[in-house]
Design a protein around this motif. Structure first.
Motif, PDB file in Angstrom:
ATOM      1  N   MET A  61       2.572   5.776 -18.119  1.00  0.00           N
ATOM      2  CA  MET A  61       3.397   6.989 -18.128  1.00  0.00           C
ATOM      3  C   MET A  61       2.843   7.995 -19.137  1.00  0.00           C
ATOM      4  SD  MET A  61       6.036   7.377 -16.132  1.00  0.00           S
ATOM      5  CE  MET A  61       7.213   6.500 -15.109  1.00  0.00           C
ATOM      6  N   THR A  62       2.879   9.274 -18.769  1.00  0.00           N
ATOM      7  CA  THR A  62       2.485  10.346 -19.674  1.00  0.00           C
ATOM      8  C   THR A  62       3.689  10.766 -20.490  1.00  0.00           C
ATOM      9  OG1 THR A  62       0.830  11.133 -18.102  1.00  0.00           O
ATOM     10  CG2 THR A  62       1.526  12.670 -19.814  1.00  0.00           C
ATOM     11  N   MET A  63       3.531  10.814 -21.806  1.00  0.00           N
ATOM     12  CA  MET A  63       4.640  11.187 -22.678  1.00  0.00           C
ATOM     13  C   MET A  63       4.964  12.672 -22.541  1.00  0.00           C
ATOM     14  SD  MET A  63       3.799   9.056 -26.159  1.00  0.00           S
ATOM     15  CE  MET A  63       5.249   9.763 -26.947  1.00  0.00           C
ATOM     16  N   ALA A  64       6.247  12.997 -22.754  1.00  0.00           N
ATOM     17  CA  ALA A  64       6.704  14.383 -22.677  1.00  0.00           C
ATOM     18  C   ALA A  64       7.804  14.599 -23.702  1.00  0.00           C
ATOM     19  CB  ALA A  64       7.209  14.703 -21.272  1.00  0.00           C
ATOM     20  N   ALA A  65       8.066  15.862 -24.001  1.00  0.00           N
ATOM     21  CA  ALA A  65       9.133  16.203 -24.943  1.00  0.00           C
ATOM     22  C   ALA A  65       9.799  17.505 -24.522  1.00  0.00           C
ATOM     23  CB  ALA A  65       8.584  16.333 -26.366  1.00  0.00           C
ATOM     24  N   LEU A  66      11.117  17.533 -24.668  1.00  0.00           N
ATOM     25  CA  LEU A  66      11.887  18.767 -24.520  1.00  0.00           C
ATOM     26  C   LEU A  66      12.216  19.257 -25.923  1.00  0.00           C
ATOM     27  CD1 LEU A  66      13.633  20.882 -22.967  1.00  0.00           C
ATOM     28  CD2 LEU A  66      15.507  19.226 -23.100  1.00  0.00           C
ATOM     29  N   VAL A  67      11.775  20.451 -26.251  1.00  0.00           N
ATOM     30  CA  VAL A  67      11.962  21.008 -27.587  1.00  0.00           C
ATOM     31  C   VAL A  67      12.901  22.206 -27.491  1.00  0.00           C
ATOM     32  CG1 VAL A  67      10.810  22.034 -29.582  1.00  0.00           C
ATOM     33  CG2 VAL A  67       9.646  20.259 -28.238  1.00  0.00           C
ATOM     34  N   LEU A  68      13.983  22.193 -28.267  1.00  0.00           N
ATOM     35  CA  LEU A  68      14.953  23.279 -28.280  1.00  0.00           C
ATOM     36  C   LEU A  68      14.689  24.230 -29.443  1.00  0.00           C
ATOM     37  CD1 LEU A  68      18.229  21.290 -27.503  1.00  0.00           C
ATOM     38  CD2 LEU A  68      16.689  22.444 -25.898  1.00  0.00           C
ATOM     39  N   GLU A  69      15.199  25.436 -29.338  1.00  0.00           N
ATOM     40  CA  GLU A  69      14.916  26.449 -30.360  1.00  0.00           C
ATOM     41  C   GLU A  69      15.549  26.125 -31.707  1.00  0.00           C
ATOM     42  OE1 GLU A  69      17.233  30.315 -30.314  1.00  0.00           O
ATOM     43  OE2 GLU A  69      17.389  29.778 -28.202  1.00  0.00           O
ATOM     44  N   ASP A  70      16.557  25.242 -31.714  1.00  0.00           N
ATOM     45  CA  ASP A  70      17.151  24.856 -32.991  1.00  0.00           C
ATOM     46  C   ASP A  70      16.385  23.712 -33.651  1.00  0.00           C
ATOM     47  OD1 ASP A  70      17.861  22.736 -31.382  1.00  0.00           O
ATOM     48  OD2 ASP A  70      19.995  22.766 -31.896  1.00  0.00           O
ATOM     49  N   GLY A  71      15.260  23.298 -33.034  1.00  0.00           N
ATOM     50  CA  GLY A  71      14.417  22.268 -33.607  1.00  0.00           C
ATOM     51  C   GLY A  71      14.675  20.872 -33.096  1.00  0.00           C
ATOM     52  N   ARG A  72      15.721  20.682 -32.299  1.00  0.00           N
ATOM     53  CA  ARG A  72      16.002  19.338 -31.775  1.00  0.00           C
ATOM     54  C   ARG A  72      14.979  18.986 -30.702  1.00  0.00           C
ATOM     55  NH1 ARG A  72      21.581  16.421 -30.416  1.00  0.00           N
ATOM     56  NH2 ARG A  72      20.709  14.366 -29.956  1.00  0.00           N
ATOM     57  N   VAL A  73      14.524  17.739 -30.708  1.00  0.00           N
ATOM     58  CA  VAL A  73      13.505  17.264 -29.772  1.00  0.00           C
ATOM     59  C   VAL A  73      14.033  16.049 -29.024  1.00  0.00           C
ATOM     60  CG1 VAL A  73      11.163  16.364 -29.512  1.00  0.00           C
ATOM     61  CG2 VAL A  73      11.635  18.120 -31.243  1.00  0.00           C
ATOM     62  N   PHE A  74      13.911  16.074 -27.699  1.00  0.00           N
ATOM     63  CA  PHE A  74      14.256  14.949 -26.844  1.00  0.00           C
ATOM     64  C   PHE A  74      12.968  14.445 -26.197  1.00  0.00           C
ATOM     65  CE2 PHE A  74      18.096  17.388 -27.244  1.00  0.00           C
ATOM     66  CZ  PHE A  74      19.132  16.472 -27.201  1.00  0.00           C
ATOM     67  N   ARG A  75      12.680  13.170 -26.342  1.00  0.00           N
ATOM     68  CA  ARG A  75      11.419  12.624 -25.839  1.00  0.00           C
ATOM     69  C   ARG A  75      11.643  11.804 -24.571  1.00  0.00           C
ATOM     70  NH1 ARG A  75       7.550  13.854 -29.281  1.00  0.00           N
ATOM     71  NH2 ARG A  75       8.133  14.317 -31.457  1.00  0.00           N
ATOM     72  N   GLY A  76      10.647  11.841 -23.686  1.00  0.00           N
ATOM     73  CA  GLY A  76      10.734  11.094 -22.440  1.00  0.00           C
ATOM     74  C   GLY A  76       9.376  11.008 -21.782  1.00  0.00           C
ATOM     75  N   ASP A  77       9.371  10.934 -20.461  1.00  0.00           N
ATOM     76  CA  ASP A  77       8.140  10.816 -19.684  1.00  0.00           C
ATOM     77  C   ASP A  77       7.944  12.054 -18.821  1.00  0.00           C
ATOM     78  OD1 ASP A  77       7.713   8.134 -20.581  1.00  0.00           O
ATOM     79  OD2 ASP A  77       9.246   7.477 -19.149  1.00  0.00           O
ATOM     80  N   ALA A  78       6.693  12.409 -18.559  1.00  0.00           N
ATOM     81  CA  ALA A  78       6.381  13.535 -17.686  1.00  0.00           C
ATOM     82  C   ALA A  78       6.940  13.271 -16.292  1.00  0.00           C
ATOM     83  CB  ALA A  78       4.875  13.766 -17.633  1.00  0.00           C
ATOM     84  N   PHE A  79       7.473  14.310 -15.681  1.00  0.00           N
ATOM     85  CA  PHE A  79       8.063  14.218 -14.343  1.00  0.00           C
ATOM     86  C   PHE A  79       7.668  15.467 -13.584  1.00  0.00           C
ATOM     87  CE2 PHE A  79      11.846  14.682 -11.463  1.00  0.00           C
ATOM     88  CZ  PHE A  79      11.617  13.539 -10.706  1.00  0.00           C
ATOM     89  N   GLY A  80       6.931  15.318 -12.496  1.00  0.00           N
ATOM     90  CA  GLY A  80       6.403  16.475 -11.802  1.00  0.00           C
ATOM     91  C   GLY A  80       5.056  16.856 -12.364  1.00  0.00           C
ATOM     92  N   ALA A  81       4.820  18.158 -12.577  1.00  0.00           N
ATOM     93  CA  ALA A  81       3.551  18.612 -13.132  1.00  0.00           C
ATOM     94  C   ALA A  81       3.467  18.291 -14.616  1.00  0.00           C
ATOM     95  CB  ALA A  81       3.386  20.113 -12.906  1.00  0.00           C
ATOM     96  N   VAL A  82       2.247  18.110 -15.110  1.00  0.00           N
ATOM     97  CA  VAL A  82       1.991  17.880 -16.536  1.00  0.00           C
ATOM     98  C   VAL A  82       1.497  19.190 -17.134  1.00  0.00           C
ATOM     99  CG1 VAL A  82       0.552  16.639 -18.204  1.00  0.00           C
ATOM    100  CG2 VAL A  82       1.480  15.445 -16.206  1.00  0.00           C
ATOM    101  N   GLY A  83       2.056  19.562 -18.300  1.00  0.00           N
ATOM    102  CA  GLY A  83       1.654  20.808 -18.933  1.00  0.00           C
ATOM    103  C   GLY A  83       2.744  21.321 -19.844  1.00  0.00           C
ATOM    104  N   ALA A  84       2.980  22.625 -19.816  1.00  0.00           N
ATOM    105  CA  ALA A  84       3.980  23.237 -20.687  1.00  0.00           C
ATOM    106  C   ALA A  84       4.752  24.288 -19.908  1.00  0.00           C
ATOM    107  CB  ALA A  84       3.310  23.874 -21.908  1.00  0.00           C
ATOM    108  N   THR A  85       6.032  24.414 -20.216  1.00  0.00           N
ATOM    109  CA  THR A  85       6.861  25.446 -19.611  1.00  0.00           C
ATOM    110  C   THR A  85       7.924  25.868 -20.601  1.00  0.00           C
ATOM    111  OG1 THR A  85       8.136  26.059 -17.642  1.00  0.00           O
ATOM    112  CG2 THR A  85       8.555  23.875 -18.573  1.00  0.00           C
ATOM    113  N   LEU A  86       8.364  27.115 -20.509  1.00  0.00           N
ATOM    114  CA  LEU A  86       9.368  27.671 -21.410  1.00  0.00           C
ATOM    115  C   LEU A  86      10.494  28.303 -20.590  1.00  0.00           C
ATOM    116  CD1 LEU A  86       6.871  29.457 -23.821  1.00  0.00           C
ATOM    117  CD2 LEU A  86       8.210  27.405 -24.380  1.00  0.00           C
TER     118      LEU A  86
END
Length: 378
Positions: A1-26
Motif C-alpha cells: 500500500m502507498t501511504m497517504a495523509a490528509l492535512v488540514l489547515e489547522d495542522g491536524r493530520v490524518f494518515r491512511g492509504d492512497a486511494f485512486g490517483a497518487v499525488g497531491a490535491t488541495l
C-alpha cells in the motif's frame, strides 16, 4: 500500500492509504452524509474544488457504471473514505471505484477514521485541506504551508469553470409542451431528464448568457441550476435573473440558483459553518408544515427567517422553507412575479423523491403564464 495523509489547515493530520490517483490535491474539506449514491456525488459539479469525506464507513460496494454520472467528469478535488470495498458487486458495475478515480486523476485516501474527521469539521467548521500520497508526501510542516497557500471557498467564482462551452438542447420525452432556458451553473444530468418527462424541451445555456440569449430561446420559463462557489461572486447570473423577473417570465431555481434568485431579490448570502451535504436532510414548508427529506449540497445560505415576508424591487416575497436542524433558509417565493426557488435538489440524484413535485409546480407557473395571453410555442 502507498501511504497517504490528509492535512488540514489547522495542522491536524490524518494518515491512511492512497486511494485512486497518487499525488497531491488541495480543496475545502467537507463531509457528505449519504449512505449511497457516491457516483452521483463525485460527478456533481457543485463539489468542484472540494475534498469530500464519506461518512458512511464502507464505500465502493457497487463499483462504477457507465450510466449514473451526473456530468461529463468527476468534479471533486479529492475523496476520503474509511473502508473501500475490495471487490465491487453489482450487475451494472464496469470498474471499481478506485479505478474510476485513478483514471480521472482524482487523489484520494482510505483507511482513516472518518468519524473523528467528521466530528472535527463539525466542531471547527469546513476548512482547507490537502491529500498527499507517494512522492508528494513530505514533511508535514511543508504540507500545511501548501494548504494555507490554497484559495478559500469564500469569494471563489467557480461556476464558469464547470459550465457548458456552448448551448445544447435536451428534447422533451414525447410531445413538447414547454420550452425552458436553463442557466448552467453546474447543472446535473437528471435535471433536464426530470423536465423532459414533463414535456419540457430544455435549452441549456452557459453561465455568461445574456437576457438576449435567453429571449432568443423564446422560453416559457427559466431555470437556474445548482453549482459551486460563492454566490456573492455571481454578478452576471444575478443581473440576468433580475432581467427575467422584470419580464415576468416564470422562473425556478435550485441550490446555487436559489441563492442567485435570493440575491436578485435583494437578500444577502453567507457561508455556513460546515454546510448541508447528503441525501437525508429535512426541510419544512412554512405554509403547509409538511416535512420533506431532501438531497442537498451547499456551503452558503440565504439570509432570512422562516416565514419572513420582505419587500423586493419586484414586489413582495416570502421565505417559504427552512431546515429544522439549524433554521437555515431552504426556499424563497416571490409573491408578485412568477418565481420561486429551493436550496435543495428536487432532481435527487442520488436521493429521496419527496421534492420531485416542485417540477410540476414549475409547470404550473408556465401554464399560468400562457393563461395571461402568451402564445404556445410551436
Amino acid at each position: 500500500m502507498t501511504m497517504a495523509a490528509l492535512v488540514l489547515e489547522d495542522g491536524r493530520v490524518f494518515r491512511g492509504d492512497a486511494f485512486g490517483a497518487v499525488g497531491a490535491t488541495l480543496g475545502e474539506v467537507v463531509f457528505c452524509t449519504g449512505m449511497t449514491g457516491y457516483q452521483e456525488t463525485l460527478t456533481d459539479p457543485s463539489y468542484h474544488r472540494q475534498i469530500v469525506v464519506a461518512t458512511a464507513p464502507q464505500i465502493g460496494n457497487t463499483g462504477w457504471n457507465d450510466e449514473d454520472d451526473e456530468s461529463r467528469r468527476i468534479w471533486v478535488a479529492g475523496y476520503v473514505v474509511r473502508d473501500p470495498a475490495r471487490v465491487p458487486s453489482n450487475w451494472r458495475s464496469r470498474r471499481p471505484l478506485d479505478a474510476a478515480l485513478a483514471e480521472q486523476g482524482v487523489v484520494g485516501i482510505s483507511g482513516l477514521d472518518t468519524r473523528s474527521l467528521t466530528r472535527h469539521i463539525r466542531e471547527l467548521g469546513a476548512m482547507r485541506g490537502g491529500v498527499f500520497s507517494g512522492d508528494a508526501l513530505a514533511d508535514p510542516d511543508v504540507l500545511v504551508e501548501r494548504v494555507l497557500a490554497s484559495p478559500r471557498m469564500a469569494g471563489a467564482d467557480l461556476a464558469g469553470e464547470v459550465t457548458t462551452d456552448a448551448n445544447y438542447v435536451i428534447p422533451a420525452a414525447g410531445e413538447r409542451r414547454f420550452r425552458v432556458a436553463a442557466l448552467d451553473l453546474g447543472i446535473k444530468t437528471n435535471t433536464p431528464r426530470m423536465m423532459a418527462a414533463r414535456g419540457i424541451e430544455t435549452h441549456v445555456l452557459p453561465v455568461d448568457a445574456t437576457i438576449d440569449d435567453v429571449l432568443a430561446v423564446e422560453p416559457d420559463g427559466v431555470f437556474l441550476a445548482n453549482g459551486p462557489g460563492d454566490p456573492a461572486t455571481a454578478e452576471g447570473p444575478v443581473a440576468l435573473t433580475r432581467s427575467v423577473l422584470e419580464r415576468r417570465i416564470p422562473l425556478f431555481g435550485i441550490c446555487f440558483g436559489h441563492q442567485i434568485l435570493g440575491r436578485a431579490l435583494g437578500r444577502g448570502t453567507y457561508k455556513l459553518r460546515y454546510g448541508h451535504r447528503g441525501i437525508n436532510i429535512p426541510v419544512i414548508d412554512v405554509a403547509s408544515g409538511r416535512v420533506a427529506i431532501t438531497a442537498q449540497n451547499h456551503g452558503f445560505a440565504l439570509e432570512g427567517e422562516p416565514g419572513e415576508r420582505f419587500d423586493t424591487p419586484f414586489g413582495a416575497a416570502r421565505i417559504s422553507h427552512y431546515c429544522p436542524n439549524d433554521g437555515c433558509v431552504e426556499g424563497v417565493r416571490a409573491l408578485d412575479v412568477p418565481a420561486f426557488s429551493v436550496q435543495y435538489h428536487p432532481e435527487a440524484a442520488a436521493g429521496p423523491h419527496d421534492a420531485a413535485p416542485l417540477f410540476d409546480e414549475f409547470v404550473g407557473l408556465m401554464e399560468d403564464g400562457r393563461g395571461d395571453g402568451s402564445a404556445e410555442k410551436s
